[in-house]
Design an enzyme around this catalytic site. Structure first.
Site, PDB file in Angstrom:
ATOM      1  N   GLY A  12       0.818  -1.215   0.000  1.00  0.00           N
ATOM      2  CA  GLY A  12       0.000   0.000   0.000  1.00  0.00           C
ATOM      3  C   GLY A  12       0.851   1.264   0.000  1.00  0.00           C
ATOM      4  N   GLY A  78      -1.175   1.869  12.448  1.00  0.00           N
ATOM      5  CA  GLY A  78      -1.419   3.200  11.887  1.00  0.00           C
ATOM      6  C   GLY A  78      -2.764   3.272  11.187  1.00  0.00           C
ATOM      7  N   ALA A  98      -1.496   4.898  16.714  1.00  0.00           N
ATOM      8  CA  ALA A  98      -1.496   6.359  16.563  1.00  0.00           C
ATOM      9  C   ALA A  98      -2.344   6.740  15.354  1.00  0.00           C
ATOM     10  CB  ALA A  98      -0.085   6.900  16.399  1.00  0.00           C
ATOM     11  N   HIS A 128      -7.918  15.240   2.829  1.00  0.00           N
ATOM     12  CA  HIS A 128      -7.095  14.075   2.485  1.00  0.00           C
ATOM     13  C   HIS A 128      -7.255  13.696   1.024  1.00  0.00           C
ATOM     14  CE1 HIS A 128      -6.933  13.581   6.873  1.00  0.00           C
ATOM     15  NE2 HIS A 128      -5.864  12.823   6.667  1.00  0.00           N
ATOM     16  N   LYS A 132      -8.680   7.772   0.517  1.00  0.00           N
ATOM     17  CA  LYS A 132      -8.871   7.490   1.947  1.00  0.00           C
ATOM     18  C   LYS A 132     -10.261   6.919   2.179  1.00  0.00           C
ATOM     19  CE  LYS A 132      -8.476   9.612   6.518  1.00  0.00           C
ATOM     20  NZ  LYS A 132      -7.668   8.544   7.102  1.00  0.00           N
TER      21      LYS A 132
HETATM   22  N1  LIG Z   1      -1.578   6.837  11.466  1.00  0.00           N
HETATM   23  C1  LIG Z   1      -1.072   7.584  10.469  1.00  0.00           C
HETATM   24  O1  LIG Z   1      -0.196   8.424  10.662  1.00  0.00           O
HETATM   25  C2  LIG Z   1      -1.598   7.357   9.069  1.00  0.00           C
HETATM   26  C3  LIG Z   1      -1.094   8.094   7.992  1.00  0.00           C
HETATM   27  C4  LIG Z   1      -1.567   7.814   6.710  1.00  0.00           C
HETATM   28  C5  LIG Z   1      -2.526   6.821   6.527  1.00  0.00           C
HETATM   29  N2  LIG Z   1      -3.022   6.150   7.611  1.00  0.00           N
HETATM   30  C6  LIG Z   1      -3.988   5.038   7.493  1.00  0.00           C
HETATM   31  O2  LIG Z   1      -3.262   3.889   7.058  1.00  0.00           O
HETATM   32  C7  LIG Z   1      -4.156   2.999   6.363  1.00  0.00           C
HETATM   33  C8  LIG Z   1      -3.536   2.605   5.035  1.00  0.00           C
HETATM   34  O3  LIG Z   1      -3.495   3.728   4.181  1.00  0.00           O
HETATM   35  P1  LIG Z   1      -2.893   3.609   2.700  1.00  0.00           P
HETATM   36  O4  LIG Z   1      -3.115   4.939   2.073  1.00  0.00           O
HETATM   37  O5  LIG Z   1      -1.513   3.036   2.739  1.00  0.00           O
HETATM   38  O6  LIG Z   1      -3.906   2.533   2.067  1.00  0.00           O
HETATM   39  P2  LIG Z   1      -3.675   1.594   0.800  1.00  0.00           P
HETATM   40  O7  LIG Z   1      -5.022   1.184   0.331  1.00  0.00           O
HETATM   41  O8  LIG Z   1      -2.721   2.239  -0.160  1.00  0.00           O
HETATM   42  O9  LIG Z   1      -2.912   0.310   1.406  1.00  0.00           O
HETATM   43  C9  LIG Z   1      -3.523  -0.672   2.199  1.00  0.00           C
HETATM   44  C10 LIG Z   1      -2.867  -2.008   1.858  1.00  0.00           C
HETATM   45  O10 LIG Z   1      -3.319  -3.004   2.802  1.00  0.00           O
HETATM   46  C11 LIG Z   1      -3.459  -4.211   2.083  1.00  0.00           C
HETATM   47  N3  LIG Z   1      -4.287  -5.136   2.867  1.00  0.00           N
HETATM   48  C12 LIG Z   1      -5.639  -5.265   2.874  1.00  0.00           C
HETATM   49  N4  LIG Z   1      -6.006  -6.247   3.723  1.00  0.00           N
HETATM   50  C13 LIG Z   1      -4.859  -6.745   4.277  1.00  0.00           C
HETATM   51  C14 LIG Z   1      -4.584  -7.771   5.233  1.00  0.00           C
HETATM   52  N5  LIG Z   1      -5.573  -8.468   5.806  1.00  0.00           N
HETATM   53  N6  LIG Z   1      -3.286  -8.012   5.571  1.00  0.00           N
HETATM   54  C15 LIG Z   1      -2.296  -7.307   4.994  1.00  0.00           C
HETATM   55  N7  LIG Z   1      -2.479  -6.313   4.084  1.00  0.00           N
HETATM   56  C16 LIG Z   1      -3.763  -6.040   3.737  1.00  0.00           C
HETATM   57  C17 LIG Z   1      -4.044  -3.793   0.738  1.00  0.00           C
HETATM   58  O11 LIG Z   1      -3.871  -4.799  -0.255  1.00  0.00           O
HETATM   59  C18 LIG Z   1      -3.245  -2.519   0.447  1.00  0.00           C
HETATM   60  O12 LIG Z   1      -2.060  -2.796  -0.284  1.00  0.00           O
HETATM   61  C19 LIG Z   1      -5.491   3.762   6.273  1.00  0.00           C
HETATM   62  O13 LIG Z   1      -6.351   3.336   7.309  1.00  0.00           O
HETATM   63  C20 LIG Z   1      -5.081   5.216   6.485  1.00  0.00           C
HETATM   64  O14 LIG Z   1      -6.129   6.013   7.021  1.00  0.00           O
HETATM   65  C21 LIG Z   1      -2.573   6.404   8.863  1.00  0.00           C
END
Ligand SMILES: NC(=O)c1ccc[n+]([C@@H]2O[C@H](COP(=O)([O-])OP(=O)(O)OC[C@H]3O[C@@H](n4cnc5c(N)ncnc54)[C@H](O)[C@@H]3O)[C@@H](O)[C@H]2O)c1
Length: 216
Positions: A12, A78, A98, A128, A132
């Site tokens: 991701g 995250g 976090a 965002h 998202k």
């Molecule tokens: N806490 C923070 O600072 C922060 C910052 C940015 C994004 N986020 C959050 O992080 C999460 C991911 O965001 P993103 O933009 O990378 O999303 P994304 O869709 O690009 O990536 C998510 C990945 O998870 C994979 N996935 C799905 N189910 C899975 C499983 N059971 N096991 C392993 N992998 C699995 C998907 O195939 C995908 O590649 C979101 O919830 C987003 O809100 C948090």
């Protein structure tokens, strides 16, 4: 001692940045990349990991975390937009969560909490990228929780954005705007690495919020 780290959601947007950050850290060893897109299940990487970093989806983060704890593997989460309540009673290893790993965002939340004690009203605008899945953002919800009063949240989703938030305060003849921008996903990595290094030593679990590691 080198910590062995596996990444869930490794294909991701965030997962790829975490993989690169772990690979670049001398004291961390990347031992697994789990993601359905890579054909690797979380269960396949747990045997070789001390810590899993989860940036997946709201509908899978809780089950992933419980699977890590069952295997005695610490987890840094995250992923936003899920209810972490069942993790309060879970044992086996430590959980750190976090809603935002950017240090500037943690400072924004802290300053907004302080300002809310002195200004009459406030509203939050969080902006965002349009990929998202959850709204309002975990950061906006957490900011509102830390502030006094009822704080409405407005969500904007547009291509080109990464993660941004404005907290706007109003009072007699005056306003105050606190704004934070994550311009690249690398902005989250120093905070993620702090959490990875600290999660094995936590004396309580789960710990929610990077502020507990930065200021606590
Ligand atoms: N806490 C923070 O600072 C922060 C910052 C940015 C994004 N986020 C959050 O992080 C999460 C991911 O965001 P993103 O933009 O990378 O999303 P994304 O869709 O690009 O990536 C998510 C990945 O998870 C994979 N996935 C799905 N189910 C899975 C499983 N059971 N096991 C392993 N992998 C699995 C998907 O195939 C995908 O590649 C979101 O919830 C987003 O809100 C948090």
């Amino acid at each position: 001692m080198t910590l062995r780290v596996a990444v869930a959601g490794a294909a991701g947007r965030m997962g790829q940045a975490v993989v690169a950050a772990v690979e670049a850290a001398d004291d961390l060893q990347l031992t697994g990349k789990a993601d359905p897109q890579l054909g690797v299940a979380l269960a396949d990487v747990l045997g070789d990991a001390d810590v899993v970093v989860d940036f997946t989806r709201p509908d899978t983060a809780l089950a992933n975390a419980l699977q890590c704890l069952d295997a005695g593997v610490h987890v840094v989460i995250g992923t936003t937009g899920f209810d972490p309540e069942p993790l309060r009673t879970a044992t086996g290893a430590n959980v750190f969560i976090a809603p935002n790993f950017a240090i500037s965002a943690v400072l924004m939340m802290r300053f907004a909490a302080e300002a809310s004690r002195h200004m009459a009203k406030a509203e939050i605008i969080e902006l965002h990228h349009d990929g998202k899945l959850d709204a309002p953002s975990g950061t906006a919800a957490r900011t509102a929780e830390l502030m006094e009063g009822d704080v409405p949240i407005h969500s904007v989703r547009l291509p080109g954005l990464v993660a941004h938030q404005e907290v706007i305060f109003g009072d007699v003849g005056q306003t105050l705007t606190i704004r934070q921008d994550s311009l690249t996903r690398e902005s989250f990595m120093p905070g993620v690495l702090i959490a990875v290094r600290r999660v094995p030593q936590l004396t309580e679990s789960p710990v929610v919020g990077l502020e507990h590691l930065l200021f606590g």
